[in-house]
Design a protein around this motif. Sequence first.
Motif, PDB file in Angstrom:
ATOM      1  N   GLY A 116      56.760 -16.355   0.285  1.00  0.00           N
ATOM      2  CA  GLY A 116      56.802 -17.573   1.079  1.00  0.00           C
ATOM      3  C   GLY A 116      56.188 -18.747   0.350  1.00  0.00           C
ATOM      4  O   GLY A 116      55.743 -18.644  -0.805  1.00  0.00           O
ATOM      5  N   GLU A 117      56.134 -19.867   1.018  1.00  0.00           N
ATOM      6  CA  GLU A 117      55.625 -21.096   0.417  1.00  0.00           C
ATOM      7  C   GLU A 117      54.141 -20.977   0.117  1.00  0.00           C
ATOM      8  O   GLU A 117      53.421 -20.195   0.732  1.00  0.00           O
ATOM      9  CB  GLU A 117      55.876 -22.277   1.359  1.00  0.00           C
ATOM     10  N   GLY A 118      53.708 -21.766  -0.857  1.00  0.00           N
ATOM     11  CA  GLY A 118      52.301 -21.784  -1.222  1.00  0.00           C
ATOM     12  C   GLY A 118      51.864 -20.587  -2.022  1.00  0.00           C
ATOM     13  O   GLY A 118      50.669 -20.307  -2.151  1.00  0.00           O
ATOM     14  N   GLY A 119      52.839 -19.828  -2.572  1.00  0.00           N
ATOM     15  CA  GLY A 119      52.512 -18.663  -3.379  1.00  0.00           C
ATOM     16  C   GLY A 119      52.292 -17.394  -2.588  1.00  0.00           C
ATOM     17  O   GLY A 119      51.745 -16.423  -3.103  1.00  0.00           O
ATOM     18  N   LEU A 120      52.739 -17.375  -1.325  1.00  0.00           N
ATOM     19  CA  LEU A 120      52.556 -16.200  -0.467  1.00  0.00           C
ATOM     20  C   LEU A 120      53.363 -15.008  -0.974  1.00  0.00           C
ATOM     21  O   LEU A 120      54.563 -15.116  -1.210  1.00  0.00           O
ATOM     22  CB  LEU A 120      52.970 -16.544   0.963  1.00  0.00           C
ATOM     23  N   VAL A 121      52.687 -13.875  -1.137  1.00  0.00           N
ATOM     24  CA  VAL A 121      53.340 -12.593  -1.385  1.00  0.00           C
ATOM     25  C   VAL A 121      52.570 -11.549  -0.581  1.00  0.00           C
ATOM     26  O   VAL A 121      51.405 -11.279  -0.861  1.00  0.00           O
ATOM     27  CB  VAL A 121      53.344 -12.197  -2.877  1.00  0.00           C
TER      28      VAL A 121
END
Length: 477
Positions: free
Chosen positions: A38-43
Motif C-alpha cells: 500500500g501507500e507510504g511503503g506499506l507491506v
Amino acid sequence: MTVVLAIDQGTSGTKAIVVDGAGRTLTIAEAELHPRYGEGGLVEQDPAALLASVLDTGRRAVADAGRPIDVVALANQGETVLAWDPRTGAPLSDAVVWQDRRAESVCAELGEHAETIAARTGLVLDPYFSAPKMAWLRRHVTTEGVVTTVDTWLLHHLTGEFVTDAATASRSLLLDIDRADWDRELIDLFGLGDERLPRIVACDEVIGTTRAFGGEVPVAGLVVDQQAALLAEGCLDAGQAKCTFGTGAFLLANTGTTAVRSTSGLTSSVAWRAAGATPYCVDGQVYTAASAVRWIRDLGFIRTASDLDSAAAKESDGTLCVPALAGLAAPWWRPDATATFSGMTLSTGPGHLVRAVLEGIAAQVATLCDLVASDLGAPLTRLRADGGLTRSATLMQAQADLAQMPVDVYPSAHATPLGAAALARLALDPHLTLREAVGQWQPSAVYEPVWSAERAAQFRSTWTAVAETTVRKGDLT
C-alpha cells in the motif's frame, strides 16, 4: 537416524519438508502467501494466514511422509514484526514485513545516533530492521501486549515458550553484536524500554515441545532464513559466500568468529549460535529480485517465472534497468529510490526489458560481491547460489559474467529448511560436528564467466552511473 520436519516461513510462502537421517528430502508441502502492498511503503501480512500456513504445510508434509518425526525446526523471515497478546497468542496487529518502509520517520529521528547504533549492532539504521518497525507499531497501532518478530509468536503457538534465536535477534538493531545479547541502551533509544523481549537461545537448542504435527516432539533448529541457507550451502569457513535469489537477493559471507564492522555499507550479523560457537557474517541485500520478476509478469511480459529464459532477449540492446521497485539497499541505503529503465529506443522490445531486469538484479549482487571483498580484505573466488530464480540460466550467467567469478547452484530448492534441519539434528545429537550435520553437496550447475573482465567492468560502470542518477533523482523530490 533423526527425521526432521523443517518449516521455512517466508515472505511469499511457507514450505515444510521432512528430511530423513541421511539428509534426503522425503516430502514437501507448500502454501502461497500474499503480502499486501500500500501507500507510504506499506507491506503487511495477515498473521492468521502465517500461522495457518505453518500448521497446514507441516501437517501435510508429515502425513505424506508416513513416518514419525523426531524434531521440528523453524526458519523465519527475520525482520518481520507484529504485536500480540502473550496470554492468548492472539495478534493485535498485522505483521509488518521486512520490506515495509513506514518506519522511516523513526530512523530519521535517530539519525544523530546512527554511528553509535552501527558500532554496537553491526547494522545500518534503516526501517528494514526490526526495532524501527516495533517502535512504529507502538506509536501508530497499539500499546497492548508484546511486540516481537514473527518467529517468537509462531514458537509461542507451537510450544508456549517466549524465545528468539541469536541470529534473528541480531537483525533487530537491539542486540550488542559482540556479546550477542540485548543492549539496554539501544532498547531505550528506540523507546522500547518497557517492552518484554524474548529470551535469546542458541540455534541448536531444544526450546520445548509441540503436539501441532502429531505426537509430542521437541522443537529445535531455530534460525533466520538467510543464515539457514548460508549454513546449508556449507559456508562454514571465513570467506565463503552464498546468494539467495528469492523475493529479494541476499548475499552473505562467513567472517568467522569476528563481527566485522563494514566500511562499505554492508551489515554484520550473527551467522548462527551452534555447537558452542557463534560465527558471524556480513551481508548485503537487493530488495527486489523475484518480486521484480512478479512485477514484469503482472505487466504481461512473461506468464510465469519459468518463461524468463525464453522471454529474455538473447543479447542486450543497451537497455539498462535499476530494479529499485522497493528502494535500494547496500551500499546506497535509499528507501526512496525508484526503478529506472534507460537506453531504450524504438527497437526495444519486451525481451530486452526482461533481460535488463535480470541484468539489473545481477549487477546489484555483483556490487555486493565487491563490497564483501572489501570488508574481508580478500576477493571472493566463487559464489554459491540458491533460491527459485537460480532456475533462470539467463540470470545465473549474467551473475557469473558481472561478478567475474563462477556461480555454483545449490542442487536443492530448499536450502533454508535444510539449514534449519541441520541445526535440529545437531540439537538432538551433540556428538555431531556442524560439518557432519550439514553434509556434502555437489552443484546442480556451474556458470563460468564468458564475458571479459573489460566488458563486465564497462557494463557495471554504466549501470552504476544509472543507479547513482536514480539516487540523485530521489534527492530532488
